[in-house]
Design an enzyme around this catalytic site. Structure first.
Site, PDB file in Angstrom:
ATOM      1  CG  ASP A  67       5.040  -3.420  -5.022  1.00 49.95           C
ATOM      2  OD1 ASP A  67       5.614  -4.460  -5.383  1.00 49.95           O
ATOM      3  OD2 ASP A  67       5.603  -2.533  -4.355  1.00 49.95           O
ATOM      4  CG  ASN A  68       7.554  -0.583  -7.323  1.00 53.50           C
ATOM      5  OD1 ASN A  68       6.797  -0.015  -6.544  1.00 53.50           O
ATOM      6  ND2 ASN A  68       8.733  -1.042  -6.958  1.00 53.50           N
ATOM      7  NE  ARG A  72       8.782   5.949   0.213  1.00 48.27           N
ATOM      8  CZ  ARG A  72      10.042   6.114  -0.089  1.00 48.27           C
ATOM      9  NH1 ARG A  72      10.715   7.094   0.458  1.00 48.27           N
ATOM     10  NH2 ARG A  72      10.628   5.298  -0.924  1.00 48.27           N
ATOM     11  N   GLY A  91       0.827  -1.209   0.000  1.00 52.05           N
ATOM     12  CA  GLY A  91       0.000   0.000   0.000  1.00 52.05           C
ATOM     13  C   GLY A  91       0.851   1.244   0.000  1.00 52.05           C
ATOM     14  NE  ARG A  96       1.342   2.302  -6.648  1.00 51.07           N
ATOM     15  CZ  ARG A  96       2.592   2.719  -6.515  1.00 51.07           C
ATOM     16  NH1 ARG A  96       3.576   1.852  -6.613  1.00 51.07           N
ATOM     17  NH2 ARG A  96       2.868   3.980  -6.258  1.00 51.07           N
ATOM     18  CE  LYS A 106       8.463   7.674  -3.480  1.00 51.36           C
ATOM     19  NZ  LYS A 106       8.972   7.059  -4.706  1.00 51.36           N
ATOM     20  CG  ASP A 134      10.961   7.069   7.703  1.00 47.49           C
ATOM     21  OD1 ASP A 134      10.489   6.904   6.552  1.00 47.49           O
ATOM     22  OD2 ASP A 134      12.133   7.434   7.907  1.00 47.49           O
ATOM     23  NE  ARG A 178       4.259   9.049  -6.448  1.00 51.98           N
ATOM     24  CZ  ARG A 178       4.662   7.819  -6.237  1.00 51.98           C
ATOM     25  NH1 ARG A 178       5.759   7.369  -6.844  1.00 51.98           N
ATOM     26  NH2 ARG A 178       4.020   7.011  -5.426  1.00 51.98           N
ATOM     27  CG  ASP A 235       6.633   3.470  -6.851  1.00 48.77           C
ATOM     28  OD1 ASP A 235       6.057   4.571  -6.920  1.00 48.77           O
ATOM     29  OD2 ASP A 235       6.285   2.565  -6.069  1.00 48.77           O
TER      30      ASP A 235
HETATM   31  P1  AMP Z   1       9.138   0.246  -3.055  1.00 49.67           P
HETATM   32  O1  AMP Z   1       9.760  -1.083  -3.318  1.00 49.67           O
HETATM   33  O2  AMP Z   1      10.087   1.342  -2.718  1.00 49.67           O
HETATM   34  O3  AMP Z   1       8.211   0.653  -4.144  1.00 49.67           O
HETATM   35  O4  AMP Z   1       8.265   0.095  -1.709  1.00 49.67           O
HETATM   36  C1  AMP Z   1       7.596  -1.068  -1.312  1.00 49.67           C
HETATM   37  C2  AMP Z   1       6.602  -0.751  -0.223  1.00 49.67           C
HETATM   38  O5  AMP Z   1       7.236  -0.137   0.890  1.00 49.67           O
HETATM   39  C3  AMP Z   1       5.496   0.200  -0.635  1.00 49.67           C
HETATM   40  O6  AMP Z   1       4.311  -0.212  -0.014  1.00 49.67           O
HETATM   41  C4  AMP Z   1       5.965   1.529  -0.092  1.00 49.67           C
HETATM   42  O7  AMP Z   1       4.904   2.418   0.150  1.00 49.67           O
HETATM   43  C5  AMP Z   1       6.653   1.121   1.189  1.00 49.67           C
HETATM   44  N1  AMP Z   1       7.701   2.059   1.606  1.00 49.67           N
HETATM   45  C6  AMP Z   1       8.907   2.261   1.033  1.00 49.67           C
HETATM   46  N2  AMP Z   1       9.614   3.171   1.723  1.00 49.67           N
HETATM   47  C7  AMP Z   1       8.838   3.566   2.761  1.00 49.67           C
HETATM   48  C8  AMP Z   1       8.993   4.478   3.843  1.00 49.67           C
HETATM   49  N3  AMP Z   1      10.115   5.182   4.014  1.00 49.67           N
HETATM   50  N4  AMP Z   1       7.971   4.604   4.713  1.00 49.67           N
HETATM   51  C9  AMP Z   1       6.839   3.903   4.577  1.00 49.67           C
HETATM   52  N5  AMP Z   1       6.637   3.017   3.602  1.00 49.67           N
HETATM   53  C10 AMP Z   1       7.613   2.848   2.694  1.00 49.67           C
HETATM   54 MG    MG Z   2       6.728   1.158  -4.766  1.00 46.09          MG
END
Ligand code: AMP
Ligand code: MG
Length: 489
Positions: free
Chosen positions: A260-261, A102, A99, A191, A121, A133, A184, A270
């Site tokens: 998810d991306n 951030r 989900g 997705r 974001k 975080d 953005r 992403d």
């Molecule tokens: P990503 O692989 O970077 O697209 O992220 C995978 C998942 O981790 C997604 O659900 C993002 O929303 C979550 N995510 C990545 N970085 C953070 C962050 N700093 N704080 C909260 N959720 C994060």
């Molecule tokens: Mg992502």
């Protein structure tokens, strides 16, 4: 600060009220409504004039009020922030619920180029943050901002970035860094993982509602098909094939092609540990955390197809009939990926070599060219940019091998209309967002100097023109070899 705005609005952004949010109309099964957590004492880092123009914003849109909104400290009337829920496959494994950990969806702006969802974001935790975080650091925000706009200027489908705001708020990553927020935009941020989420959980009413939503607003031509979800799958497969062919042709590696991306609109989505290849290596892995190279450059086309299978599986409950027959139809729908990908990729390589027609020997000519580049790890962008000029030869150690190939290329160009050099320069960029260029801008920004971000944005906005500063199109410096980019952003 929220809700505390004066009653009269004069600036350009707010004249776009009432910030419709069509995604919100899907209902609470799809998201959580929540307030952004703002950056304390925010300041501007950068804005994108091209993106502002897309939205039809006035030149002076980036005022104090906009700063508060785009740093998560205020909302304009009508904005209804939410974080959506999705799931997905990460590195080939089902990861369950993810989900927007951030990202806050603010609502839509309808400008000259249609409607765009706006997202912050890095505006704090959401119910989907898991261990995160909810923040984004200045470094990764600059990379996402610059690359979004650079991709758009290259003509590659992508989410866009309107601005970066930042503050001194400390954020822990491998080192202590500071927080920033990228605003953005995209016609839709839906997705593959959104569909996987509802399908995996057996929530077929929501699955259907989401497909209907996407078709109604973003793929209306699918509505008239006998089975709209099959038409949707085919459309996404086509767009994904075109997208990845475009990536390969500029040497772009996404780095984290988890489902998810993956955008349902075929957009680059992403920006994390992405990279443009410097020296050409088909096995190039841009994401330091991707130890086994699942998302290496040469694997991207197959990963795209793999991801489409995950989407197909998710959409299957929407196909009427016996499971086996339904499954066959769905596989046929995404099978278009292969039919589209190979010619799309071939067309791009031909264009890069200045060819407007097709001849039997082209495949071998292209293959041998890429083999030559790979064999000597020649700089991908420069080699293409210099094609057809004597300067290309300087990039090769084995000059005889280059000369032999170049002679074949010249012979082949003899069957083409004049103007090959101009054609090649119109599709082979002089400037891409190499890691070291981004790094220079990041280092200056971390010292409070944002001029390099602005300058680089300007240079990247005309990637097919020779840059004023030759350094922007030059080979990377030695220190660039040591740059490591990981998932941590
Ligand atoms: P990503 O692989 O970077 O697209 O992220 C995978 C998942 O981790 C997604 O659900 C993002 O929303 C979550 N995510 C990545 N970085 C953070 C962050 N700093 N704080 C909260 N959720 C994060
Ligand atoms: Mg992502």
């Amino acid at each position: 600060m929220q809700g505390a705005w004066p009653a009269t609005y004069t600036d350009a952004m707010t004249s776009h009220l009432p910030w419709p949010n069509r995604f919100a109309a899907l209902g609470p099964a799809f998201y959580t409504e929540l307030q952004p957590q703002g950056l304390p004492q925010p300041h501007w880092v950068a804005t994108s004039p091209a993106c502002a123009a897309l939205l039809g914003l006035a030149p002076d849109w980036a005022d104090d009020e906009a700063l508060q909104v785009f740093s998560g400290n205020a909302l304009w009337p009508g904005m209804r922030p939410l974080a959506s829920v999705y799931s997905g496959h990460q590195f080939g494994v089902w990861a369950g619920q993810l989900g927007d950990g951030r990202a806050h969806w603010l609502g839509e702006l309808h400008g000259t180029a249609g409607g765009f969802e706006l997202q912050l974001k890095g505006a704090g935790r959401t119910p989907y943050s898991r261990m995160g975080d909810g923040r984004a650091v200045l470094r990764s925000s600059i990379r996402e901002f610059l690359c979004s706009e650079a991709m758009a200027a290259l003509g590659i489908p992508t989410t866009r970035a309107l601005c970066i705001t930042a503050s001194a708020l400390p954020v822990r990553r491998e080192m202590m860094e500071t927080a920033a927020i990228v605003t953005r935009l995209a016609p839709s941020f839906v997705r593959f993982g959104h569909f996987e989420h509802f399908s995996h959980n057996g929530r077929h009413a929501e699955l259907r509602a989401l497909a209907d939503f996407l078709i109604r607003h973003h793929a209306p031509e699918c509505a008239d098909a006998a089975v709209p979800s099959l038409a949707l799958a085919e459309k996404v497969a086509r767009q994904t094939a075109e997208l990845i062919a475009a990536w390969q042709a500029v040497g772009f590696c996404h780095g984290v092609m988890n489902t998810d991306n993956m955008s349902m609109l075929g957009l680059t989505l992403d920006y994390g540990p992405f990279g443009f290849m410097d020296s050409f290596n088909p096995g190039h892995i841009c994401n330091h955390s991707d130890e086994r190279g699942r998302y290496a450059y040469a694997n991207q086309p197959n990963v795209g197809f793999w991801n489409l299978h995950a989407l197909a599986q998710a959409l299957l409950p929407l196909v009427p009939g016996e499971p086996e027959a339904a499954s066959e139809k769905m596989l046929a729908a995404i099978g278009i990926y292969r039919e589209v990908y190979a010619p799309a990729e071939a067309a791009r390589w031909r264009a890069k070599l200045g060819l407007t027609t097709e001849r039997a020997e082209d495949a071998e000519l292209i293959n041998d060219w890429l083999g030559l580049l790979a064999g000597e790890r020649v700089d991908f962008t420069l080699a293409h940019r210099r094609l057809g000029t004597p300067a290309a030869r300087d990039l090769f150690i084995d000059r005889a091998a280059y000369d032999a190939w170049s002679a074949r290329h010249q012979t082949r160009l003899g069957f083409e209309p004049a103007g090959a050099l101009e054609r090649m320069r119109a599709v082979n960029p002089a400037v891409v967002l190499r890691n070291h260029l981004a790094e220079n801008a990041i280092r200056a920004a971390q010292q409070g100097d944002f001029s390099e971000v602005e300058r680089l944005l300007r240079v990247l906005s005309t990637p097919f023109a020779e840059p004023e500063n030759p350094q922007d199109a030059a080979l990377p410096p030695d220190w660039a070899q040591e740059l490591e980019v990981s998932c941590s952003s």
